[in-house]
Design a protein around this motif. Structure first.
Motif, PDB file in Angstrom:
ATOM      1  N   VAL A  30       0.868  -1.180   0.000  1.00 28.23           N
ATOM      2  CA  VAL A  30       0.000   0.000   0.000  1.00 28.23           C
ATOM      3  C   VAL A  30       0.901   1.224   0.000  1.00 28.23           C
ATOM      4  N   PHE A  31       0.585   2.197  -0.840  1.00 25.08           N
ATOM      5  CA  PHE A  31       1.403   3.410  -0.994  1.00 25.08           C
ATOM      6  C   PHE A  31       0.535   4.629  -0.701  1.00 25.08           C
ATOM      7  N   ILE A  32       0.975   5.451   0.268  1.00 19.62           N
ATOM      8  CA  ILE A  32       0.283   6.706   0.593  1.00 19.62           C
ATOM      9  C   ILE A  32       1.018   7.853  -0.083  1.00 19.62           C
ATOM     10  N   SER A  33       0.285   8.682  -0.823  1.00 23.19           N
ATOM     11  CA  SER A  33       0.889   9.828  -1.494  1.00 23.19           C
ATOM     12  C   SER A  33      -0.184  10.864  -1.781  1.00 23.19           C
ATOM     13  N   GLU A  34       0.233  11.997  -2.285  1.00 21.72           N
ATOM     14  CA  GLU A  34      -0.716  12.928  -2.874  1.00 21.72           C
ATOM     15  C   GLU A  34      -1.263  12.309  -4.158  1.00 21.72           C
ATOM     16  N   PRO A  35      -2.431  12.756  -4.615  1.00 20.61           N
ATOM     17  CA  PRO A  35      -2.963  12.193  -5.857  1.00 20.61           C
ATOM     18  C   PRO A  35      -2.111  12.583  -7.061  1.00 20.61           C
ATOM     19  N   ASN A  36      -1.892  11.620  -7.954  1.00 19.37           N
ATOM     20  CA  ASN A  36      -1.305  11.900  -9.259  1.00 19.37           C
ATOM     21  C   ASN A  36      -1.740  10.793 -10.217  1.00 19.37           C
ATOM     22  N   ASP A  37      -1.311  10.879 -11.457  1.00 24.11           N
ATOM     23  CA  ASP A  37      -1.784   9.951 -12.479  1.00 24.11           C
ATOM     24  C   ASP A  37      -0.945   8.680 -12.581  1.00 24.11           C
ATOM     25  N   SER A  38       0.105   8.575 -11.780  1.00 17.74           N
ATOM     26  CA  SER A  38       0.963   7.394 -11.853  1.00 17.74           C
ATOM     27  C   SER A  38       0.284   6.199 -11.194  1.00 17.74           C
ATOM     28  N   HIS A  39       0.579   5.021 -11.718  1.00 18.51           N
ATOM     29  CA  HIS A  39       0.062   3.807 -11.097  1.00 18.51           C
ATOM     30  C   HIS A  39       0.956   2.636 -11.473  1.00 18.51           C
ATOM     31  N   LEU A  40       0.948   1.616 -10.614  1.00 18.09           N
ATOM     32  CA  LEU A  40       1.668   0.372 -10.871  1.00 18.09           C
ATOM     33  C   LEU A  40       0.753  -0.783 -10.502  1.00 18.09           C
ATOM     34  N   PRO A  41       0.581  -1.755 -11.376  1.00 16.58           N
ATOM     35  CA  PRO A  41      -0.225  -2.929 -11.028  1.00 16.58           C
ATOM     36  C   PRO A  41       0.324  -3.600  -9.769  1.00 16.58           C
ATOM     37  N   GLY A  42      -0.571  -4.007  -8.894  1.00 21.36           N
ATOM     38  CA  GLY A  42      -0.160  -4.679  -7.676  1.00 21.36           C
ATOM     39  C   GLY A  42       0.165  -3.756  -6.524  1.00 21.36           C
ATOM     40  N   VAL A  43       0.063  -2.438  -6.740  1.00 25.69           N
ATOM     41  CA  VAL A  43       0.314  -1.462  -5.677  1.00 25.69           C
ATOM     42  C   VAL A  43      -0.979  -0.687  -5.426  1.00 25.69           C
ATOM     43  N   ARG A  44      -1.517  -0.815  -4.222  1.00 30.71           N
ATOM     44  CA  ARG A  44      -2.724  -0.069  -3.878  1.00 30.71           C
ATOM     45  C   ARG A  44      -2.347   1.330  -3.421  1.00 30.71           C
ATOM     46  N   ARG A  45      -3.121   2.303  -3.873  1.00 27.61           N
ATOM     47  CA  ARG A  45      -2.856   3.693  -3.515  1.00 27.61           C
ATOM     48  C   ARG A  45      -3.851   4.173  -2.466  1.00 27.61           C
ATOM     49  N   ALA A  46      -3.334   4.929  -1.485  1.00 33.11           N
ATOM     50  CA  ALA A  46      -4.168   5.677  -0.547  1.00 33.11           C
ATOM     51  C   ALA A  46      -3.686   7.119  -0.635  1.00 33.11           C
ATOM     52  N   VAL A  47      -4.545   8.025  -1.027  1.00 35.06           N
ATOM     53  CA  VAL A  47      -4.104   9.393  -1.283  1.00 35.06           C
ATOM     54  C   VAL A  47      -4.530  10.321  -0.154  1.00 35.06           C
ATOM     55  N   TYR A  48      -3.741  11.375   0.005  1.00 36.52           N
ATOM     56  CA  TYR A  48      -4.116  12.453   0.920  1.00 36.52           C
ATOM     57  C   TYR A  48      -4.033  13.761   0.148  1.00 36.52           C
ATOM     58  N   ARG A  49      -4.823  14.703   0.546  1.00 37.14           N
ATOM     59  CA  ARG A  49      -4.859  15.987  -0.149  1.00 37.14           C
ATOM     60  C   ARG A  49      -3.703  16.867   0.310  1.00 37.14           C
ATOM     61  N   PRO A  50      -3.095  17.613  -0.611  1.00 29.98           N
ATOM     62  CA  PRO A  50      -2.002  18.510  -0.208  1.00 29.98           C
ATOM     63  C   PRO A  50      -2.484  19.473   0.867  1.00 29.98           C
ATOM     64  N   PRO A  51      -1.629  19.754   1.827  1.00 27.73           N
ATOM     65  CA  PRO A  51      -2.045  20.671   2.893  1.00 27.73           C
ATOM     66  C   PRO A  51      -2.177  22.096   2.378  1.00 27.73           C
ATOM     67  N   ARG A  52      -2.889  22.882   3.159  1.00 29.07           N
ATOM     68  CA  ARG A  52      -2.968  24.309   2.849  1.00 29.07           C
ATOM     69  C   ARG A  52      -1.584  24.938   2.962  1.00 29.07           C
ATOM     70  N   GLY A  53      -1.439  26.151   2.475  1.00 28.91           N
ATOM     71  CA  GLY A  53      -0.175  26.849   2.615  1.00 28.91           C
ATOM     72  C   GLY A  53       0.079  27.255   4.056  1.00 28.91           C
ATOM     73  N   ALA A  54       1.281  27.731   4.312  1.00 34.48           N
ATOM     74  CA  ALA A  54       1.623  28.180   5.661  1.00 34.48           C
ATOM     75  C   ALA A  54       0.739  29.360   6.055  1.00 34.48           C
ATOM     76  N   ALA A  55       0.446  29.439   7.338  1.00 38.46           N
ATOM     77  CA  ALA A  55      -0.421  30.496   7.847  1.00 38.46           C
ATOM     78  C   ALA A  55       0.196  31.870   7.605  1.00 38.46           C
ATOM     79  N   GLU A  56      -0.643  32.827   7.341  1.00 34.77           N
ATOM     80  CA  GLU A  56      -0.169  34.190   7.105  1.00 34.77           C
ATOM     81  C   GLU A  56       0.489  34.735   8.362  1.00 34.77           C
ATOM     82  N   GLY A  57       1.631  35.361   8.183  1.00 33.14           N
ATOM     83  CA  GLY A  57       2.325  35.982   9.298  1.00 33.14           C
ATOM     84  C   GLY A  57       3.262  35.069  10.047  1.00 33.14           C
ATOM     85  N   ILE A  58       3.345  33.792   9.675  1.00 32.93           N
ATOM     86  CA  ILE A  58       4.236  32.881  10.391  1.00 32.93           C
ATOM     87  C   ILE A  58       5.694  33.238  10.097  1.00 32.93           C
TER      88      ILE A  58
END
Length: 417
Positions: A30-58
């Motif tokens: 099982v491979f966890i990543s951001e979503p993209n169009d790549s794939h490999l047979p025999g590898v299950r994907r679990a995706v997470y959404r890219p985080p928001r940008g850094a907070a303003e003023g940090i």
């Protein structure tokens, strides 16, 4: 075995490992990543959404760490979903660079973690301050120190580490190196085999045609930028072009910035073309952007002199592939390159900051075909000796198996697998 592998850009550094694991019966991957169009047979994907940008003023030095913690949380939530569905890996493998592994020990306590440690930043002695043309202002020092925040969190969190070169291993503090193993990254020697007949055939790259009579100089980087010596290579070109009217130059790479600071506007290609206006013949110097892998290999096979330059930083995969292809290489005399090439034996090493010496190295290979042929044979033999993919994968698997046998307990100290 059950594998959980994490990298924000699937498959990242783990493509060859995935091919190796997929070939073994009984493995679940099982491979966890951001979503993209790549794939490999025999590898299950679990995706997470890219985080928001850094907070303003940090604080600027804290921005990268905040983004890393946001990624860590997003990956942990994806891992919790897997756990709740009944998936418990035997080992977790991933890249520490973006913070994605930092919370996985909370989700899967007792599961060993093998993390990829790519580079430990320093205020001097490596990439920072190496190039006097781009001095690092004092106000940037806190940002450089803070770039190691994820490194330090990962090192403090237990688990084991791997890195692909001794140069990278040595960037880490001595106390950290005790828990990091050097696992070489190999090359598919068959896919990158030399082709002596390529020098006798016409090569077409888009609208660019390289005839057999042309002497081809190649330069390849993900992006055309100072970290990979683009600016000094460009300054070497007028001398090369004057000395060899039959020389053609093909530069592969995008106009973005992978490492270091971005320009306020435009690209490094724009800047260098403006600086060298009237000295570079556009009919002989060709910027072809990023190319497909088959064309990349065709260029290496056809190259009469391949130039690879880098700051004291992580070496590109393209250097390994150029070695396997049997290129006559002009490399920068910097620590990452010296680990792969020996001057006069497997390549020509030249000072990174000296365009005249870079030009001399290229011209020597173009003028002395006997020397070029000898270096080609020697660098291919070196690739066969040190970069064979099967041998590298065997060492990788040996490390993985030892960690699984020990569970989450500390592994014995070892520098190389």
């Amino acid at each position: 075995m059950k594998y959980l592998i994490i990298h924000q850009n699937f498959p990242g550094q783990f493509l060859h490992l995935l091919h190796h694991l997929r070939a073994e019966a009984g493995n679940e991957i099982v491979f966890i990543s951001e979503p993209n169009d790549s794939h490999l047979p025999g590898v299950r994907r679990a995706v997470y959404r890219p985080p928001r940008g850094a907070a303003e003023g940090i604080h600027p030095a804290a921005r990268e760490f905040e983004l890393a913690m946001l990624r860590a949380g997003a990956v942990a939530r994806a891992a919790v979903t897997l756990r709740d569905l009944g998936y418990r890996p035997d080992i977790i493998i991933g890249h520490h660079g973006w913070g994605e592994l930092l919370e996985l020990g909370d989700v899967f306590p007792g599961v060993p973690v093998l993390g990829y440690f790519e580079f430990f930043y320093h205020l001097d002695g490596l990439d920072v301050g190496f190039d006097p043309e781009f001095p690092s202002p004092a106000c940037f020092r806190p940002v450089i120190r803070a770039k190691n925040a994820v490194n330090l969190q990962a090192l403090a969190g237990g688990g084991w580490g791997q890195t692909p070169t001794l140069f990278q291993w040595n960037t880490y503090p001595a106390w950290a190196r005790e828990r990091i193993t050097v696992v070489r990254e190999g090359v598919d020697l068959a896919a990158c085999a030399p082709d002596p007949t390529a020098l006798r055939r016409r090569l077409r790259i888009g609208d660019v045609i390289i005839a057999p009579r042309d002497r081809l100089v190649t330069y390849i980087a993900r992006d055309l930028e100072p970290y990979r010596g683009f600016h000094v290579f460009m300054r070497a070109l007028p001398r090369i072009l004057r000395a060899r009217p039959d020389a053609r130059v093909v530069l592969v790479g995008g106009d973005g910035v992978s490492y270091g600071a971005r320009l306020p506007s435009g690209s490094w290609r724009d800047r260098m073309q403006a600086e060298l206006a009237g000295q570079i013949d556009p009919d002989r110097v060709h910027f072809v952007g990023r190319v497909k892998y088959d064309m990349f290999r065709a260029l290496l096979r056809r190259s009469d002199a391949h130039v690879y330059l880098t700051y004291p930083f992580v070496a590109s995969w393209s250097l390994r592939e150029a070695m396997a292809t049997g290129c006559a290489i002009v490399g920068s005399d910097t620590a990452p390159v010296r680990e792969f090439l020996s001057d006069g034996r497997t390549g020509r090493l030249v000072p990174f900051l000296d365009p005249a010496r870079i030009a001399d190295g290229v011209l020597e290979l173009l003028d002395d075909r006997g020397l070029a042929a000898r270096l080609r044979r020697a660098v291919r033999r070196e690739a066969e000796r040190t970069l064979d993919m099967e041998h590298c994968m065997t060492r990788y698997r040996t490390l993985i198996d030892s960690l699984v046998r020990q569970g989450a307990a500390p592994a014995p100290r070892r520098r190389s697998a």
